[in-house]
Enzyme design. Structure first.
Site, PDB file in Angstrom:
ATOM      1  N   TYR A  51       0.791  -1.226   0.000  1.00 45.40           N
ATOM      2  CA  TYR A  51       0.000   0.000   0.000  1.00 45.40           C
ATOM      3  C   TYR A  51       0.826   1.281   0.000  1.00 45.40           C
ATOM      4  CZ  TYR A  51      -3.615  -3.352   1.146  1.00 45.40           C
ATOM      5  OH  TYR A  51      -4.462  -4.434   1.111  1.00 45.40           O
ATOM      6  N   HIS A  57      -8.919   1.267  -5.636  1.00 46.55           N
ATOM      7  CA  HIS A  57      -8.061   0.366  -4.865  1.00 46.55           C
ATOM      8  C   HIS A  57      -6.620   0.801  -5.074  1.00 46.55           C
ATOM      9  CE1 HIS A  57     -11.384  -2.239  -3.992  1.00 46.55           C
ATOM     10  NE2 HIS A  57     -11.741  -2.107  -5.254  1.00 46.55           N
TER      11      HIS A  57
END
Length: 146
Positions: free
Chosen positions: A25, A102
């Site tokens: 991430y 996302h």
């Protein structure tokens, strides 16, 4: 309705951005994400209200409230992407266009992450662009709003 307001929703565990699995991430924080999205919205003449919750019901309540004053929604549902029919029903039930975002490329991850309950009803989908994907989602979504 406030024609120039977008709702940014971030789902479960996204409050941990910056420290949670940085190899997946990145190191940007939730505050960074909100700033990026707010700047992108401002650049195209929109205001942005941001919310993060680890609770499905709180996200659904925010979606329901958005029908009163928002022109569209940008949502990163986190793990609810793969499990929540209720979130899908809330988003389709209010008839606002929304972008599914996302940070990682969910299609290239574990098998269970490849399915999205939102994929076939989202006006815009952005995945795998890191936190810059939020700005891309704002630009693409607002281009669809009359």
């Amino acid at each position: 309705m406030t024609e120039r307001l977008l709702l940014l929703l971030n789902g479960p565990n996204l409050n941990l951005l910056g420290t949670r699995e940085p190899e997946v991430y990145g190191t940007a924080t939730l505050a960074d994400v909100e700033r990026i999205a707010r700047e992108a919205a401002s650049a195209v003449g929109y205001d942005l209200r941001a919310m993060q919750s680890n609770h499905e019901g709180a996200l659904i309540d925010a979606i329901h409230a958005a029908r009163e004053d928002c022109a569209g929604i940008i949502v990163n549902p986190g793990g609810l992407t793969h499990t929540s029919v209720a979130l899908r029903d809330a988003l389709t039930g209010i008839a606002l266009p929304f972008a599914e975002v996302h940070i990682s490329d969910i299609e290239a991850r574990e098998e269970f992450r490849r399915f999205s309950y939102l994929a076939d009803v989202a006006a815009v989908r952005v995945a795998g662009q890191g936190v810059a994907g939020y700005a891309e989602a704002v630009r693409r979504l607002t281009a669809l709003i009359p």
